[in-house]
Design an enzyme around this catalytic site. Structure first.
Site, PDB file in Angstrom:
ATOM      1  N   SER A 200     -51.169 -80.465  -2.527  1.00 56.53           N
ATOM      2  CA  SER A 200     -49.833 -79.880  -2.728  1.00 56.53           C
ATOM      3  C   SER A 200     -49.153 -80.468  -3.967  1.00 56.53           C
ATOM      4  O   SER A 200     -48.164 -79.914  -4.444  1.00 56.53           O
ATOM      5  CB  SER A 200     -48.950 -80.081  -1.491  1.00 56.53           C
ATOM      6  OG  SER A 200     -48.678 -81.454  -1.293  1.00 56.53           O
ATOM      7  N   HIS A 201     -49.659 -81.586  -4.494  1.00 51.00           N
ATOM      8  CA  HIS A 201     -49.082 -82.168  -5.705  1.00 51.00           C
ATOM      9  C   HIS A 201     -50.139 -82.355  -6.798  1.00 51.00           C
ATOM     10  O   HIS A 201     -50.012 -83.210  -7.662  1.00 51.00           O
ATOM     11  CB  HIS A 201     -48.333 -83.465  -5.375  1.00 51.00           C
ATOM     12  CG  HIS A 201     -47.063 -83.181  -4.629  1.00 51.00           C
ATOM     13  ND1 HIS A 201     -47.072 -82.872  -3.293  1.00 51.00           N
ATOM     14  CD2 HIS A 201     -45.781 -83.076  -5.036  1.00 51.00           C
ATOM     15  CE1 HIS A 201     -45.828 -82.608  -2.899  1.00 51.00           C
ATOM     16  NE2 HIS A 201     -45.025 -82.728  -3.929  1.00 51.00           N
TER      17      HIS A 201
ATOM     18  N   ARG B 143     -42.566 -79.377   1.051  1.00 47.96           N
ATOM     19  CA  ARG B 143     -42.431 -77.930   0.834  1.00 47.96           C
ATOM     20  C   ARG B 143     -43.710 -77.354   0.207  1.00 47.96           C
ATOM     21  O   ARG B 143     -44.123 -76.241   0.509  1.00 47.96           O
ATOM     22  CB  ARG B 143     -41.235 -77.654  -0.070  1.00 47.96           C
ATOM     23  CG  ARG B 143     -40.896 -76.159  -0.165  1.00 47.96           C
ATOM     24  CD  ARG B 143     -39.565 -75.964  -0.826  1.00 47.96           C
ATOM     25  NE  ARG B 143     -39.116 -74.594  -0.886  1.00 47.96           N
ATOM     26  CZ  ARG B 143     -38.459 -73.957   0.080  1.00 47.96           C
ATOM     27  NH1 ARG B 143     -38.194 -74.589   1.215  1.00 47.96           N
ATOM     28  NH2 ARG B 143     -38.068 -72.717  -0.050  1.00 47.96           N
TER      29      ARG B 143
ATOM     30  N   GLU C  64     -46.648 -78.032   0.818  1.00 47.87           N
ATOM     31  CA  GLU C  64     -47.642 -77.755   1.869  1.00 47.87           C
ATOM     32  C   GLU C  64     -47.363 -76.393   2.513  1.00 47.87           C
ATOM     33  O   GLU C  64     -48.289 -75.615   2.790  1.00 47.87           O
ATOM     34  CB  GLU C  64     -47.576 -78.891   2.900  1.00 47.87           C
ATOM     35  CG  GLU C  64     -48.756 -79.015   3.818  1.00 47.87           C
ATOM     36  CD  GLU C  64     -50.098 -79.130   3.095  1.00 47.87           C
ATOM     37  OE1 GLU C  64     -51.003 -78.372   3.470  1.00 47.87           O
ATOM     38  OE2 GLU C  64     -50.235 -79.944   2.162  1.00 47.87           O
TER      39      GLU C  64
ATOM     40  N   LYS D 264     -33.787 -88.815  13.441  1.00 52.43           N
ATOM     41  CA  LYS D 264     -34.175 -90.000  12.660  1.00 52.43           C
ATOM     42  C   LYS D 264     -34.528 -89.605  11.217  1.00 52.43           C
ATOM     43  O   LYS D 264     -34.072 -90.216  10.249  1.00 52.43           O
ATOM     44  CB  LYS D 264     -35.351 -90.714  13.329  1.00 52.43           C
ATOM     45  CG  LYS D 264     -34.989 -91.203  14.719  1.00 52.43           C
ATOM     46  CD  LYS D 264     -36.092 -91.997  15.370  1.00 52.43           C
ATOM     47  CE  LYS D 264     -35.678 -92.331  16.803  1.00 52.43           C
ATOM     48  NZ  LYS D 264     -36.631 -93.186  17.492  1.00 52.43           N
TER      49      LYS D 264
ATOM     50  N   ARG E  87     -55.413 -96.006  11.566  1.00 55.31           N
ATOM     51  CA  ARG E  87     -55.634 -96.147  10.134  1.00 55.31           C
ATOM     52  C   ARG E  87     -54.335 -96.502   9.423  1.00 55.31           C
ATOM     53  O   ARG E  87     -53.243 -96.263   9.927  1.00 55.31           O
ATOM     54  CB  ARG E  87     -56.242 -94.876   9.554  1.00 55.31           C
ATOM     55  CG  ARG E  87     -55.270 -93.740   9.279  1.00 55.31           C
ATOM     56  CD  ARG E  87     -55.889 -92.849   8.207  1.00 55.31           C
ATOM     57  NE  ARG E  87     -55.302 -91.550   8.059  1.00 55.31           N
ATOM     58  CZ  ARG E  87     -54.382 -91.245   7.133  1.00 55.31           C
ATOM     59  NH1 ARG E  87     -53.886 -92.197   6.355  1.00 55.31           N
ATOM     60  NH2 ARG E  87     -53.948 -90.015   7.013  1.00 55.31           N
TER      61      ARG E  87
HETATM   62  P1  NDP Z   1     -47.967 -86.668   4.862  1.00 52.32           P
HETATM   63  O1  NDP Z   1     -47.208 -86.359   6.090  1.00 52.32           O
HETATM   64  O2  NDP Z   1     -49.269 -86.009   4.662  1.00 52.32           O
HETATM   65  O3  NDP Z   1     -48.236 -88.233   4.779  1.00 52.32           O
HETATM   66  C1  NDP Z   1     -47.165 -89.144   4.775  1.00 52.32           C
HETATM   67  C2  NDP Z   1     -47.687 -90.559   4.784  1.00 52.32           C
HETATM   68  O4  NDP Z   1     -48.243 -90.865   6.064  1.00 52.32           O
HETATM   69  C3  NDP Z   1     -48.792 -90.816   3.773  1.00 52.32           C
HETATM   70  O5  NDP Z   1     -48.620 -92.079   3.231  1.00 52.32           O
HETATM   71  C4  NDP Z   1     -50.056 -90.706   4.620  1.00 52.32           C
HETATM   72  O6  NDP Z   1     -51.158 -91.406   4.103  1.00 52.32           O
HETATM   73  C5  NDP Z   1     -49.589 -91.297   5.934  1.00 52.32           C
HETATM   74  N1  NDP Z   1     -50.330 -90.815   7.081  1.00 52.32           N
HETATM   75  C6  NDP Z   1     -50.630 -89.533   7.390  1.00 52.32           C
HETATM   76  N2  NDP Z   1     -51.330 -89.485   8.533  1.00 52.32           N
HETATM   77  C7  NDP Z   1     -51.472 -90.761   8.969  1.00 52.32           C
HETATM   78  C8  NDP Z   1     -52.103 -91.366  10.100  1.00 52.32           C
HETATM   79  N3  NDP Z   1     -52.724 -90.649  11.017  1.00 52.32           N
HETATM   80  N4  NDP Z   1     -52.047 -92.710  10.203  1.00 52.32           N
HETATM   81  C9  NDP Z   1     -51.406 -93.458   9.275  1.00 52.32           C
HETATM   82  N5  NDP Z   1     -50.797 -92.947   8.184  1.00 52.32           N
HETATM   83  C10 NDP Z   1     -50.832 -91.613   8.043  1.00 52.32           C
HETATM   84  O7  NDP Z   1     -47.102 -86.402   3.530  1.00 52.32           O
HETATM   85  P2  NDP Z   1     -45.768 -85.556   3.323  1.00 52.32           P
HETATM   86  O8  NDP Z   1     -46.057 -84.123   3.602  1.00 52.32           O
HETATM   87  O9  NDP Z   1     -44.650 -86.183   4.048  1.00 52.32           O
HETATM   88  O10 NDP Z   1     -45.539 -85.762   1.738  1.00 52.32           O
HETATM   89  C11 NDP Z   1     -46.548 -85.397   0.822  1.00 52.32           C
HETATM   90  C12 NDP Z   1     -46.178 -85.757  -0.582  1.00 52.32           C
HETATM   91  O11 NDP Z   1     -45.172 -84.910  -1.064  1.00 52.32           O
HETATM   92  C13 NDP Z   1     -45.670 -87.171  -0.811  1.00 52.32           C
HETATM   93  O12 NDP Z   1     -46.518 -87.772  -1.747  1.00 52.32           O
HETATM   94  C14 NDP Z   1     -44.273 -87.012  -1.382  1.00 52.32           C
HETATM   95  O13 NDP Z   1     -43.898 -87.938  -2.393  1.00 52.32           O
HETATM   96  C15 NDP Z   1     -44.355 -85.630  -1.971  1.00 52.32           C
HETATM   97  N6  NDP Z   1     -43.017 -85.048  -2.057  1.00 52.32           N
HETATM   98  C16 NDP Z   1     -42.345 -85.076  -3.243  1.00 52.32           C
HETATM   99  C17 NDP Z   1     -41.058 -84.598  -3.318  1.00 52.32           C
HETATM  100  C18 NDP Z   1     -40.247 -84.673  -4.567  1.00 52.32           C
HETATM  101  O14 NDP Z   1     -39.093 -84.283  -4.548  1.00 52.32           O
HETATM  102  N7  NDP Z   1     -40.770 -85.156  -5.669  1.00 52.32           N
HETATM  103  C19 NDP Z   1     -40.408 -84.009  -2.156  1.00 52.32           C
HETATM  104  C20 NDP Z   1     -41.196 -84.072  -0.959  1.00 52.32           C
HETATM  105  C21 NDP Z   1     -42.458 -84.569  -0.921  1.00 52.32           C
HETATM  106  P3  NDP Z   1     -52.396 -90.587   3.437  1.00 52.32           P
HETATM  107  O15 NDP Z   1     -51.871 -90.060   2.117  1.00 52.32           O
HETATM  108  O16 NDP Z   1     -53.484 -91.598   3.293  1.00 52.32           O
HETATM  109  O17 NDP Z   1     -52.758 -89.475   4.382  1.00 52.32           O
HETATM  110  O1  PYC Z   2     -43.280 -80.527  -1.868  1.00 54.00           O
HETATM  111  O2  PYC Z   2     -41.261 -80.751  -1.046  1.00 54.00           O
HETATM  112  C1  PYC Z   2     -42.065 -80.768  -1.990  1.00 54.00           C
HETATM  113  C2  PYC Z   2     -41.568 -81.114  -3.332  1.00 54.00           C
HETATM  114  C3  PYC Z   2     -40.317 -81.007  -3.807  1.00 54.00           C
HETATM  115  C4  PYC Z   2     -40.324 -81.444  -5.099  1.00 54.00           C
HETATM  116  C5  PYC Z   2     -41.590 -81.833  -5.355  1.00 54.00           C
HETATM  117  N1  PYC Z   2     -42.342 -81.635  -4.262  1.00 54.00           N
END
Ligand code: NDP
Ligand code: PYC
Length: 343
Positions: A53-54, A192, A194, A236, A310
């Site tokens: 997604s990124h 988003r 995703e 939360k 993990r």
């Molecule tokens: P995820 O829910 O996939 O993962 C969140 C975190 O939890 C990661 O560090 C992941 O590690 C860890 N994790 C996931 N599953 C497990 C598990 N079973 N046990 C332990 N740890 C776990 O990611 P999000 O969808 O919340 O976010 C994805 C990305 O989107 C992020 O990198 C975020 O920075 C980016 N993003 C950027 C935004 C922006 O405005 N620039 C806005 C929103 C999101 P692992 O990676 O190893 O799976």
């Molecule tokens: O995936 O939510 C997202 C996001 C917002 C800005 C960058 N990534």
């Protein structure tokens, strides 16, 4: 450059090929060479670590953002030394990556000098994951935190109208002789990007990710994108999302996600606003004892992994090792869409 040969639903590319594709396309979209290189690196990192997604998908997003005039393609970020433990970088409307590159050495130096320091990136366009930045600070032996708001897409717990961005929080902890402990999570149920990937693939989203424009639970990705996303963990996640709005918005003189969306004025470009990074030098509290105390944390990590759980980032690091050895598989349909951008 030529696109890799079609081998079915996906195409295997080396990381150098991913990098060359991202740089070429970003240059063609109008970014200057320094921005194109810095932005391409975060896309390479996303593909390399299995964070689609990124990764290259963001070339479609940058095409739209740059064409809409919402990013300054040749912005020259400017750093200001505001206090012994504070530094500010004005990205001048450019992508955040170059602003972070400029601010990082100052942040590291101040954290080492003061024990703790903060870097505010202002006036930047943000589309990336935060883990590359906290990892870079951990590589300097620092504990790191990063926060950024985005666009108002996420309803507060108990509400139905978007207020918050997807507002990620990233944390990194250096580990002697190993990859750092890093988590990086959106405060929404999912990023988003995703949901956008589910929409592109015509796949339903799980319940709990979003509500439709009438506030009803939905598993339709397009409906959730049009309605509101939900926070993770109910109230939360909602509280943490509000915290990100505050500390990476008004606290650093930058926009909230609602303000960013209003400034976007319907263009649907990437969010514009700020990012806050905090770096802590363990030696600040611990002096010569830092190494010994950092090592004590290893017992906690061992206790987690020894019971089959993990660590966050473990999946990423495993994907990284695989990608370096074998390359990455990119969906053909995504490469076709990127190719179409070039016409
Ligand atoms: P995820 O829910 O996939 O993962 C969140 C975190 O939890 C990661 O560090 C992941 O590690 C860890 N994790 C996931 N599953 C497990 C598990 N079973 N046990 C332990 N740890 C776990 O990611 P999000 O969808 O919340 O976010 C994805 C990305 O989107 C992020 O990198 C975020 O920075 C980016 N993003 C950027 C935004 C922006 O405005 N620039 C806005 C929103 C999101 P692992 O990676 O190893 O799976
Ligand atoms: O995936 O939510 C997202 C996001 C917002 C800005 C960058 N990534």
């Amino acid at each position: 450059m030529t696109m890799p040969a079609d081998t079915g639903a996906s195409v295997t590319m080396t990381l150098d090929e991913v990098r060359a594709l991202a740089r070429t396309v970003l240059r063609r979209q109008g970014l200057n060479a320094r921005h194109a290189e810095a932005v391409a690196e975060t896309m390479v990192a996303g593909e390399r670590d299995g964070c689609a997604s990124h990764g290259l998908y963001r070339l479609l997003v940058s095409a739209h953002t740059i064409a809409s005039g919402n990013v300054v393609p040749d912005a020259e970020p400017v750093a200001t030394d505001t206090a012994p433990a504070l530094v500010r970088v004005d990205a001048k409307g450019g992508y955040a990556q170059l602003a972070f590159e400029l601010g990082k050495p100052l942040l590291v130096e101040k954290a080492r000098r003061c024990g703790i320091a903060a870097l505010a990136l202002n006036n930047c366009v943000h589309f990336a994951a935060l883990w590359p930045e906290v990892e870079a600070l951990c590589d300097e032996g620092l504990v790191a935190l990063a926060f950024t708001p985005s666009h108002a897409w996420v309803a507060p717990a108990g509400g139905t109208r978007p207020v918050f961005g997807t507002n990620p929080i990233a944390f990194g902890w250096p580990r002697p002789g190993r990859e750092p402990f890093v988590f990086d999570l959106a405060t929404s149920a999912v990023a988003r990007g995703e949901i956008e990937l589910h929409r592109r693939a015509g796949r339903a989203i799980p319940e709990g990710w979003g509500i439709d424009p009438e506030g009803r639970p939905t598993t339709d990705a397009a409906e959730a994108l049009a309605g509101a996303m939900l926070t993770f963990g109910g109230h939360k996640g909602s509280a943490l999302a509000a915290m990100v709005e505050l500390i990476a918005g008004p606290l650093i003189g930058d926009m909230t996600s609602r303000e960013s969306l209003a400034a976007d004025n319907g263009a649907k470009a990437s969010p514009l606003g700020g990012e806050l990074l905090i770096a802590i030098d363990p030696a600040g509290f611990l002096g010569a004892g830092a190494e010994e105390h950092i090592r004590r944390a290893e017992a906690m990590f061992d206790e987690i992994t020894s019971q089959g759980a993990r660590l966050p980032s473990q999946r990423r690091y495993e994907a990284r090792r695989r990608s370096v050895a074998e390359g990455v598989r990119i969906p053909r349909v995504l490469l076709d869409d990127i190719e179409r951008l070039r016409k």
